[in-house]
Design a protein around this motif. Structure first.
Motif, PDB file in Angstrom:
ATOM      1  N   ARG A 255     108.209  94.086  43.372  1.00  0.00           N
ATOM      2  CA  ARG A 255     107.250  93.179  44.005  1.00  0.00           C
ATOM      3  C   ARG A 255     107.962  91.951  44.528  1.00  0.00           C
ATOM      4  O   ARG A 255     108.736  91.326  43.818  1.00  0.00           O
ATOM      5  CB  ARG A 255     106.177  92.797  42.986  1.00  0.00           C
ATOM      6  N   TYR A 256     107.725  91.607  45.776  1.00  0.00           N
ATOM      7  CA  TYR A 256     108.400  90.478  46.407  1.00  0.00           C
ATOM      8  C   TYR A 256     107.987  89.160  45.767  1.00  0.00           C
ATOM      9  O   TYR A 256     106.799  88.865  45.625  1.00  0.00           O
ATOM     10  CB  TYR A 256     108.044  90.455  47.898  1.00  0.00           C
ATOM     11  N   GLY A 257     108.999  88.367  45.358  1.00  0.00           N
ATOM     12  CA  GLY A 257     108.765  86.999  44.911  1.00  0.00           C
ATOM     13  C   GLY A 257     107.976  86.856  43.634  1.00  0.00           C
ATOM     14  O   GLY A 257     107.346  85.825  43.410  1.00  0.00           O
ATOM     15  N   LEU A 258     107.987  87.842  42.766  1.00  0.00           N
ATOM     16  CA  LEU A 258     107.233  87.778  41.512  1.00  0.00           C
ATOM     17  C   LEU A 258     108.211  87.592  40.355  1.00  0.00           C
ATOM     18  O   LEU A 258     109.039  88.459  40.084  1.00  0.00           O
ATOM     19  CB  LEU A 258     106.409  89.048  41.315  1.00  0.00           C
ATOM     20  N   LEU A 259     108.110  86.464  39.674  1.00  0.00           N
ATOM     21  CA  LEU A 259     109.005  86.116  38.569  1.00  0.00           C
ATOM     22  C   LEU A 259     108.215  86.134  37.267  1.00  0.00           C
ATOM     23  O   LEU A 259     107.239  85.398  37.102  1.00  0.00           O
ATOM     24  CB  LEU A 259     109.608  84.730  38.794  1.00  0.00           C
ATOM     25  N   GLY A 260     108.640  87.002  36.344  1.00  0.00           N
ATOM     26  CA  GLY A 260     108.022  87.044  35.030  1.00  0.00           C
ATOM     27  C   GLY A 260     108.807  86.212  34.031  1.00  0.00           C
ATOM     28  O   GLY A 260     110.041  86.146  34.113  1.00  0.00           O
ATOM     29  N   PHE A 261     108.098  85.578  33.090  1.00  0.00           N
ATOM     30  CA  PHE A 261     108.799  84.795  32.076  1.00  0.00           C
ATOM     31  C   PHE A 261     107.943  84.685  30.828  1.00  0.00           C
ATOM     32  O   PHE A 261     106.717  84.875  30.864  1.00  0.00           O
ATOM     33  CB  PHE A 261     109.169  83.402  32.607  1.00  0.00           C
ATOM     34  N   THR A 262     108.617  84.409  29.717  1.00  0.00           N
ATOM     35  CA  THR A 262     107.938  84.195  28.438  1.00  0.00           C
ATOM     36  C   THR A 262     108.411  82.877  27.853  1.00  0.00           C
ATOM     37  O   THR A 262     109.510  82.398  28.149  1.00  0.00           O
ATOM     38  CB  THR A 262     108.239  85.342  27.455  1.00  0.00           C
ATOM     39  N   LEU A 263     107.573  82.308  26.980  1.00  0.00           N
ATOM     40  CA  LEU A 263     107.890  81.069  26.290  1.00  0.00           C
ATOM     41  C   LEU A 263     108.061  81.350  24.803  1.00  0.00           C
ATOM     42  O   LEU A 263     107.496  82.305  24.261  1.00  0.00           O
ATOM     43  CB  LEU A 263     106.774  80.044  26.505  1.00  0.00           C
ATOM     44  N   ARG A 264     108.828  80.529  24.160  1.00  0.00           N
ATOM     45  CA  ARG A 264     109.061  80.707  22.732  1.00  0.00           C
ATOM     46  C   ARG A 264     107.777  80.476  21.942  1.00  0.00           C
ATOM     47  O   ARG A 264     107.009  79.549  22.220  1.00  0.00           O
ATOM     48  CB  ARG A 264     110.133  79.734  22.237  1.00  0.00           C
ATOM     49  N   ASP A 265     107.580  81.339  20.970  1.00  0.00           N
ATOM     50  CA  ASP A 265     106.459  81.206  20.030  1.00  0.00           C
ATOM     51  C   ASP A 265     105.111  81.196  20.726  1.00  0.00           C
ATOM     52  O   ASP A 265     104.166  80.525  20.287  1.00  0.00           O
ATOM     53  CB  ASP A 265     106.612  79.926  19.175  1.00  0.00           C
ATOM     54  N   THR A 266     104.992  81.934  21.825  1.00  0.00           N
ATOM     55  CA  THR A 266     103.691  82.059  22.513  1.00  0.00           C
ATOM     56  C   THR A 266     103.422  83.531  22.778  1.00  0.00           C
ATOM     57  O   THR A 266     104.353  84.313  23.041  1.00  0.00           O
ATOM     58  CB  THR A 266     103.671  81.288  23.839  1.00  0.00           C
ATOM     59  N   PRO A 267     102.168  83.961  22.763  1.00  0.00           N
ATOM     60  CA  PRO A 267     101.840  85.382  22.963  1.00  0.00           C
ATOM     61  C   PRO A 267     101.587  85.740  24.430  1.00  0.00           C
ATOM     62  O   PRO A 267     101.182  86.868  24.710  1.00  0.00           O
ATOM     63  CB  PRO A 267     100.548  85.539  22.148  1.00  0.00           C
ATOM     64  N   ASP A 268     101.802  84.821  25.340  1.00  0.00           N
ATOM     65  CA  ASP A 268     101.419  85.031  26.734  1.00  0.00           C
ATOM     66  C   ASP A 268     102.604  85.489  27.572  1.00  0.00           C
ATOM     67  O   ASP A 268     103.713  84.954  27.446  1.00  0.00           O
ATOM     68  CB  ASP A 268     100.858  83.741  27.340  1.00  0.00           C
ATOM     69  N   PHE A 269     102.339  86.480  28.408  1.00  0.00           N
ATOM     70  CA  PHE A 269     103.298  86.876  29.440  1.00  0.00           C
ATOM     71  C   PHE A 269     102.866  86.188  30.734  1.00  0.00           C
ATOM     72  O   PHE A 269     101.728  86.343  31.189  1.00  0.00           O
ATOM     73  CB  PHE A 269     103.304  88.392  29.617  1.00  0.00           C
TER      74      PHE A 269
ATOM     75  N   VAL B 161     115.229  74.502  45.006  1.00  0.00           N
ATOM     76  CA  VAL B 161     114.112  74.489  45.946  1.00  0.00           C
ATOM     77  C   VAL B 161     112.851  73.978  45.267  1.00  0.00           C
ATOM     78  O   VAL B 161     112.106  73.179  45.816  1.00  0.00           O
ATOM     79  CB  VAL B 161     113.886  75.900  46.526  1.00  0.00           C
ATOM     80  N   VAL B 162     112.625  74.455  44.048  1.00  0.00           N
ATOM     81  CA  VAL B 162     111.483  73.990  43.271  1.00  0.00           C
ATOM     82  C   VAL B 162     111.841  74.107  41.800  1.00  0.00           C
ATOM     83  O   VAL B 162     112.537  75.042  41.387  1.00  0.00           O
ATOM     84  CB  VAL B 162     110.209  74.807  43.595  1.00  0.00           C
ATOM     85  N   CYS B 163     111.395  73.149  41.034  1.00  0.00           N
ATOM     86  CA  CYS B 163     111.629  73.148  39.585  1.00  0.00           C
ATOM     87  C   CYS B 163     110.293  72.942  38.901  1.00  0.00           C
ATOM     88  O   CYS B 163     109.645  71.908  39.094  1.00  0.00           O
ATOM     89  CB  CYS B 163     112.617  72.053  39.199  1.00  0.00           C
ATOM     90  N   GLN B 164     109.877  73.922  38.109  1.00  0.00           N
ATOM     91  CA  GLN B 164     108.552  73.899  37.497  1.00  0.00           C
ATOM     92  C   GLN B 164     108.670  73.651  35.995  1.00  0.00           C
ATOM     93  O   GLN B 164     109.417  74.328  35.293  1.00  0.00           O
ATOM     94  CB  GLN B 164     107.847  75.238  37.740  1.00  0.00           C
ATOM     95  N   ASP B 165     107.921  72.668  35.518  1.00  0.00           N
ATOM     96  CA  ASP B 165     107.880  72.373  34.083  1.00  0.00           C
ATOM     97  C   ASP B 165     106.829  73.232  33.406  1.00  0.00           C
ATOM     98  O   ASP B 165     105.737  73.450  33.950  1.00  0.00           O
ATOM     99  CB  ASP B 165     107.571  70.896  33.848  1.00  0.00           C
ATOM    100  N   VAL B 166     107.123  73.726  32.211  1.00  0.00           N
ATOM    101  CA  VAL B 166     106.175  74.460  31.388  1.00  0.00           C
ATOM    102  C   VAL B 166     106.050  73.738  30.053  1.00  0.00           C
ATOM    103  O   VAL B 166     106.884  72.891  29.698  1.00  0.00           O
ATOM    104  CB  VAL B 166     106.618  75.925  31.189  1.00  0.00           C
ATOM    105  N   HIS B 167     105.022  74.076  29.298  1.00  0.00           N
ATOM    106  CA  HIS B 167     104.699  73.270  28.120  1.00  0.00           C
ATOM    107  C   HIS B 167     105.551  73.598  26.899  1.00  0.00           C
ATOM    108  O   HIS B 167     105.526  72.854  25.915  1.00  0.00           O
ATOM    109  CB  HIS B 167     103.210  73.435  27.769  1.00  0.00           C
TER     110      HIS B 167
END
Length: 879
Positions: A276-290, A258-264
């Protein structure tokens, strides 16, 4: 994906979680700080919580992944996927209610035929007997196994069973999938007990139903196969990732994301929020941000182009350390645990995005997660209420309640309703002056063309303006000879009367004295060469005013006026500009010099009232300088949207521009609409902006449910201009038998013809004068009856036929208008109906139609019903 660091909240005990680090699985208990005691082993999670270790377990083999048992019935159990492919059930503590199950399952192992690393393990949340495990590829052996922790293979009869003497029957998989494949991720659907979502490296995503293991699974060939999971609040919404791409899928159209999102940066972990409806959490390698993706859907999209959009948010709490794992709390909304790469844990409460909204009644409403909070005028803090009360919408509402603008007998009666708002005050004052001078009849409206048009609307003839020398009123000041040159013509005289400086000057001065405007009254006297009267006014002011010494000193200073060559004159030139009182300052400027530059300076002093500035310029400016002054003043007032400038522009096109600037600056569409209602010039009637003011104001009144004020304004807006256009009927009751409209008049006229005739009525007929028709005027059949009281439509119910006799006062009131609760209403489906009050009473206890044999559920079908009472009339909608 496998990792040596992991963290998981307990699904059934809100204050417990486990942490996996260096093959050690530790159970922690969370306590609020500072309620719980701190020990040497306590770990601070946030400024309000800390965790204490309860028990630890050392794994014999490297643990790569974890998942909690979803039920507390078996005790505190976890399934651990190891580096050799085994799934080991780890137990921390024996529970008395599940003692036998705990002892049976603790340390139980499920092993594949060929040992290789286990990449993922998932315990079925709806059927806790099932555990799924995904392994690396090994030749043509299966890599996806579903184990039953209690039942043997033979009793399930699974098609994936096999005979292996090296492995006990109870530890074998009941179903096996993915021959010769590499499983990257797997998870159970939340609402489908036997359905498993799996990501195969290089093969895409597949959905298996373990009840039909022989059936070809649904799937696609996507590259995003890691972290495959389903949304607990969306049965068909899935998510997965690969490298630096996160894809969201719809199971109903599984071929394409449906949708494909690029991250850095490459993605490390994803998980849907369980609260929570429709809330997706994710983390990136070697980054301190949630990071969070809030999946939103546009309601305007059709099913064909139905596509969500993602709102991204970022939270940083790990002090610059990269996040290794995270876990959503299963019960508490937006709470998550973070585990950093240096083995530090953080308890994070994510704040919701807040949306602020003002209600039509000036209540502040905002949404925060599942909670909706609001502030009313009773419980709001004083600073907020002070700001609210100063808002134009609050002032407009208060004015509408008090019939603002409807006081047409004397426009000055509207000034108390806008007390403190100088611009509308000045506008109503000018309108009353204009009506008095021009002698306009409000039935015909106002068509004033403005001071600029009066003075310079026709070509200026030099002989039309006379220069006259005006001397001082006796006694003449000592040493002062001659006088001052003034300019006179009929147009200037008209402007002076409009400004109160003409023949009515004495009454203007008396009014100013009654209002204790002593300086202004004294200035008008000086400008009319009556210095003695000005001194007398200031002396009298010294006796009445609190600033008695100030006015007395000014009076003494004026008494010393002699000639231009005196010390008095030089002193006035030096200190006159520093005098704070504008009228006193201009008195001394006027007396100290008679040059044109001084007069221009006095007329341009915006601290003086506009009518005084205009009158002063009309007296002392020649035609050319007066034209320049009026032009500059008009442009200034028009650009700034100052309503007082309407006396300059009049009600032409410049007047529309001025009022539009005022509306843009203040949002006071109420005053603009009331002004439009009494103006009849062609420019205002043809300009769409003027009609837009009225429509906006009518919508505002409707939003406040000020039905009476809206109706009064509509009548005021139309009839003040001689009646205005009458709107034909849009809805009409028709006869059940012949289908023609039921008319209050006799004759067989069609609705359209009758409507045209009604438009030509000289006035709206009184309700008591309309004949009550109880039969169709076309076919003679009786009109429909009320389903409850059986009285025909058209019966004069306001005379006591239905609800009993009224007293004398009620009869007089009823003769004027039929009460709303006696109006006829009917269901739009079955066409049965009756009096509004009777139907409202019926549908309090019933859903079906009141007519015998009719099964129509009117109350359910209709969008709304009318609830009528003696004190309040309200439309209560059911949706």
């Amino acid at each position: 994906m496998g990792t040596t660091l992991d963290i998981r909240w307990s699904p059934y005990e809100e204050n417990l979680f486990v942490k996996l680090a260096a093959d050690i699985v530790t159970l922690y208990q969370v306590e609020n700080y500072p309620d719980g005691p701190l020990t040497a082993q306590s770990v601070m999670l946030s400024n309000r919580t800390h965790a204490c270790p309860v028990v630890s377990s050392n794994a014999s083999v490297c643990v790569r992944c974890l998942d909690w048992c979803p039920t507390f019935e078996f005790g505190r159990l976890l399934s651990a996927g190891t580096a050799n492919g085994k799934v080991v059930i780890v137990g921390f503590q024996q529970d008395s209610s599940g003692r036998d199950s705990f002892r049976t399952l603790q340390n139980k192992e499920f092993a594949p035929r060929y040992l290789r690393p286990c990449n993922c393990v998932a315990w079925n949340a709806t059927d806790p007997n099932l555990i799924a495990a995904g392994l690396d590829r090994y030749k043509n052996d299966h890599s996806l196994f579903v184990y039953d922790i209690f039942t043997s293979v033979t009793s399930l009869g699974g098609s994936g069973s096999r005979d292996d003497s090296r492995v006990d029957n109870e530890t074998k998989a009941v179903v096996e999938f993915g021959a010769g494949e590499h499983v990257a991720s797997c998870s159970w659907f939340h609402n489908k007990t036997k359905t498993l979502l799996t990501g195969f490296l290089g093969k895409g995503l597949k959905v298996y139903d373990i009840r039909e293991s022989s059936k070809q699974p649904r799937g696609n060939t996507a590259k995003q196969v890691y972290g495959a999971c389903s949304d607990p609040f969306g049965e068909y919404r899935l998510a997965s990732f690969q490298d630096n791409q996160i894809a969201i899928w719809d199971l109903r159209n599984f071929d394409k994301f449906v949708v494909c999102q690029d991250v850095h940066k490459p993605v490390a972990q994803i998980a849907w929020s369980p609260t929570r409806y429709g809330l997706l959490g994710f983390t990136l390698r070697d980054t301190p941000d949630f990071r969070l993706f809030d999946v939103q859907y546009s309601h305007s999209h059709t099913q064909e182009d139905y596509e969500p959009f993602l709102l991204e948010r970022t939270v940083s709490v790990t002090e610059g350390k990269s996040i290794a794992a995270f876990s959503w709390h299963p019960k508490q909304e937006n709470r998550t645990l973070l585990l950093s790469s240096n083995n530090q844990m953080y308890d994070l409460q994510i704040l919701e995005r807040m949306t602020l909204n003002w209600s039509k009644n000036h209540h502040l409403l905002w949404a925060c997660g599942r909670d909706i909070k609001y502030l009313t005028d009773q419980d709001a803090p004083e600073p907020i209420m002070r700001a609210v009360n100063e808002d134009i919408s609050v002032r407009m509402k208060l004015r509408a309640v008090n019939s603002y603008g409807m006081k047409t007998e004397n426009f000055l009666d509207n000034i108390p309703l806008v007390s403190g708002d100088k611009e509308p005050e000045a506008m109503w004052k000018w309108l009353e002056l204009i009506r008095a001078i021009e002698r306009f009849d409000l039935v015909e409206g106002i068509s004033f063309r403005g001071i600029r048009s009066i003075l310079f609307g026709k070509p200026i003839k030099s002989e039309s303006t006379r220069a006259e020398t005006v001397g001082w009123v006796s006694p003449q000041p000592q040493g002062r000879g001659g006088g001052i040159t003034t300019f006179v013509n009929d147009e200037r005289h008209k402007i002076l009367r409009l400004c109160g400086w003409g023949t009515s000057r004495e009454s203007t001065i008396e009014y100013l004295l009654s209002q204790e405007q002593f300086e202004r009254a004294a200035a008008i006297c000086v400008f009319h060469m009556n210095l003695e009267k000005a001194i007398e006014i200031l002396q009298e002011a010294g006796k009445k005013s609190k600033d008695d010494k100030l006015y007395s000193i000014i009076a003494v200073a004026l008494a010393g006026f002699t000639s231009e060559e005196s010390i008095w004159h030089a002193s006035c030139l030096n200190v006159g500009a520093d005098i704070g009182l504008p009228y006193i300052r201009n008195i001394f400027l006027f007396l100290s010099s008679s040059r044109d530059a001084t007069f221009r300076k006095i007329a341009e002093d915006d601290k003086m009232e506009l009518e005084d500035r205009l009158a002063f310029a009309c007296m002392f400016f020649p035609d050319q300088k007066l034209a320049e002054f009026i032009k500059d003043l008009t442009e200034k007032f028009t650009s700034r949207g100052i309503l007082e400038g309407l006396c300059l522009t009049g009600f032409g096109s410049e007047g529309v521009d001025l009022v539009q600037s005022y509306v843009d600056r203040t949002s006071d569409v109420q005053t603009a609409s009331l002004l439009m209602a009494i103006v009849t010039t062609r420019e205002w009637q043809e300009d769409q902006r003027c009609h837009q003011w009225i429509e906006n104001y009518r919508e505002v009144l409707d939003s406040w449910m000020f039905w009476d004020a809206r109706a009064t304004f509509d009548v005021y807006n139309s009839r003040i201009k001689g009646g205005g256009p009458r709107i034909p009927r849009q809805i009409s009751a028709t006869c059940t038998f012949c289908g023609k409209a039921v008319s209050h008049t006799t004759g067989n006229q069609s609705f359209s013809a009758r409507g045209e005739k009604l438009l030509n009525f000289p006035r709206t007929p009184n309700v008591s004068e309309i004949p009550k028709v109880m039969t169709c005027t076309s076919c003679g059949k009786t009109l429909p009856r009320c389903a409850l009281c059986q009285i025909n439509m058209g019966t004069p119910t306001n005379m006591g036929f239905v609800t009993g006799e009224f007293d004398d006062e009620s009869v007089k009131k009823a003769q004027k208008i039929n009460p709303l609760d006696k109006w006829f209403t009917w269901c739009q489906s079955c066409r049965h109906g009756g009096h509004a009050s009777h139907l409202a009473e019926w549908f309090k206890d019933h859903v079906e139609c009141a007519v015998t044999g009719c099964g129509c559920k009117c109350m359910v079908i209709e969008n709304g019903c009318a609830t009528v009472s003696n004190n309040r009339r309200r439309i209560a909608t059911s949706n």
